[in-house]
Design an enzyme around this catalytic site. Structure first.
Site, PDB file in Angstrom:
ATOM      1  N   TRP A 101      35.301  36.246  57.136  1.00 41.48           N
ATOM      2  CA  TRP A 101      35.048  37.570  57.668  1.00 41.48           C
ATOM      3  C   TRP A 101      35.769  37.854  59.102  1.00 41.48           C
ATOM      4  CZ3 TRP A 101      33.791  41.130  54.222  1.00 41.48           C
ATOM      5  CH2 TRP A 101      32.922  40.465  53.103  1.00 41.48           C
ATOM      6  N   ASP A 171      30.179  39.884  65.626  1.00 41.33           N
ATOM      7  CA  ASP A 171      29.997  40.376  64.005  1.00 41.33           C
ATOM      8  C   ASP A 171      28.530  39.445  63.959  1.00 41.33           C
ATOM      9  OD1 ASP A 171      29.172  40.678  61.496  1.00 41.33           O
ATOM     10  OD2 ASP A 171      31.139  40.226  60.653  1.00 41.33           O
ATOM     11  N   LYS A 195      21.815  43.134  55.175  1.00 35.96           N
ATOM     12  CA  LYS A 195      21.386  41.548  54.993  1.00 35.96           C
ATOM     13  C   LYS A 195      19.903  41.472  55.526  1.00 35.96           C
ATOM     14  CE  LYS A 195      25.911  39.753  55.174  1.00 35.96           C
ATOM     15  NZ  LYS A 195      26.356  39.938  53.914  1.00 35.96           N
TER      16      LYS A 195
HETATM   17  C1  LIG Z   1      29.732  38.326  58.653  1.00 33.19           C
HETATM   18  C2  LIG Z   1      29.995  39.387  57.758  1.00 33.19           C
HETATM   19  N1  LIG Z   1      30.821  40.438  58.331  1.00 33.19           N
HETATM   20  C3  LIG Z   1      31.310  41.489  57.607  1.00 33.19           C
HETATM   21  C4  LIG Z   1      30.786  41.690  56.339  1.00 33.19           C
HETATM   22  C5  LIG Z   1      31.174  42.952  55.622  1.00 33.19           C
HETATM   23  O1  LIG Z   1      30.297  43.694  55.499  1.00 33.19           O
HETATM   24  P1  LIG Z   1      30.155  45.162  54.888  1.00 33.19           P
HETATM   25  O2  LIG Z   1      29.979  45.036  53.622  1.00 33.19           O
HETATM   26  O3  LIG Z   1      29.107  45.922  55.337  1.00 33.19           O
HETATM   27  O4  LIG Z   1      31.662  45.797  55.002  1.00 33.19           O
HETATM   28  C6  LIG Z   1      29.874  40.820  55.740  1.00 33.19           C
HETATM   29  C7  LIG Z   1      29.335  40.936  54.351  1.00 33.19           C
HETATM   30  O5  LIG Z   1      28.773  40.377  53.596  1.00 33.19           O
HETATM   31  C8  LIG Z   1      29.418  39.722  56.260  1.00 33.19           C
HETATM   32  O6  LIG Z   1      28.665  38.520  55.884  1.00 33.19           O
END
Ligand SMILES: Cc1ncc(COP(=O)(O)O)c(C=O)c1O
Length: 226
Positions: A101, A171, A195
C-alpha cells in the site's frame, strides 16, 4: 440462518447489536418516516448524523481543534492522489516503502511530482520496518509518508519516523482506532474505514488546518481539494 464469522482484514464482521439497530432504523430513522438511505444528504436529520459521527471521533481520538475531520469518498486509494495534489507545494515528498500500500501511494505520487523512496523493506519481502531514526529526509520535502500498519505483511511502526521537522502523513487504514494516538504528531492521518469503522468507499482524513490551502497543484479538481 447462522452468521458467518468473517475474519477478513475488512470489510469484516460487525457487532450484532449495531446491525440490529441499523436494521430497526431502516424503515423509520428516528421518526423521520424514512431510512438514512432515502433522506437528503443535506437534511437536518442527516446533518445530525454526520456531526455526531465527527464529534464521536474527535472525542475518541482527542483530536485538537486545529485539525479538520473530513469524511470523503473514493476509499483510501483516492488519497494516494489527493495527498500529493494538495500537499506538494515544492513538488517533493519522501516515502518510506514498507508494503504494497505504501508502494502504491508512492507510485501514484510520482505522477504529480518528485516522490523519493528514502527507505524500504522490499529487500526482505516487507517483513520489517526499517530504522527511521536518521533517514535522508529531503531538504525541500513537503511531507514524509508512511503506511503505519501494513495490512498484508503485518508489520507496524512501534515509533514514528524522525521526519526532521517535516509534516508526517500516515495511512492508518488497518490500525485506525485500534490504540490511542497523539494526533499532534501528524499533519495528516487518514484511512479507509472498511476495516475498523464503517462501510467500504468512505475514507476519513484528519488534517491540520494550515495544510489546507488554495495553492494546490494546477488542474486539481475542485472536489479533490481538501
Ligand atoms: C493500508 C491500506 N491502505 C490502503 C488501502 C486501500 O483501501 P481502499 O480499498 O479503501 O482504497 C488498503 C486496503 O485494504 C489498506 O490496507
Amino acid at each position: 440462518m447462522g452468521r458467518v464469522y468473517n475474519f477478513s482484514a475488512g470489510p469484516a464482521v460487525l457487532p450484532e447489536e449495531v446491525l440490529k439497530e441499523a436494521a430497526e432504523e431502516m424503515l423509520d430513522y428516528r421518526g423521520t418516516g424514512m431510512s438514512v438511505m432515502e433522506m437528503s444528504h443535506r437534511s437536518k436529520a442527516y446533518e445530525e448524523i454526520i456531526q455526531t459521527a465527527e464529534q464521536d471521533l474527535r472525542d475518541l481520538m482527542n483530536i485538537p481543534d486545529n485539525y479538520k475531520v473530513l469524511f470523503l469518498q473514493g476509499g483510501a486509494s483516492q488519497q494516494f492522489a489527493m495527498i500529493p495534489m494538495n500537499l506538494m507545494k515544492n513538488g517533493v515528498a519522501d516515502y518510506i516503502i514498507t508494503g504494497q500500500w505504501a508502494k502504491k501511494a508512492y507510485q501514484e505520487a510520482k505522477l504529480y511530482g518528485q516522490a523519493n523512496a528514502i527507505a524500504s523493506s522490499a529487500d526482505k519481502t516487507f517483513s520489517y520496518i526499517p530504522d527511521c531514526s536518521d533517514l535522508p529526509i529531503s531538504e525541500n520535502a513537503d511531507y514524509v509518508y508512511i503506511c503505519e500498519n501494513n495490512t498484508i505483511y503485518g508489520t507496524k511502526y512501534k515509533t514514528l519516523p524522525n521526519t526532521k521537522g517535516k509534516t508526517l502523513v500516515a495511512d492508518v487504514s488497518s490500525c485506525f482506532l485500534s490504540e490511542p494516538v497523539d494526533v499532534t504528531k501528524y499533519g495528516v492521518i487518514y484511512g479507509g474505514v472498511q476495516k475498523n469503522i464503517g462501510p467500504a468507499g468512505v475514507v476519513i482524513v484528519i488534517i491540520r488546518e494550515d495544510l489546507i490551502t488554495e495553492d494546490v497543484l494546477p488542474g486539481t479538481p475542485t472536489m479533490l481539494r481538501y
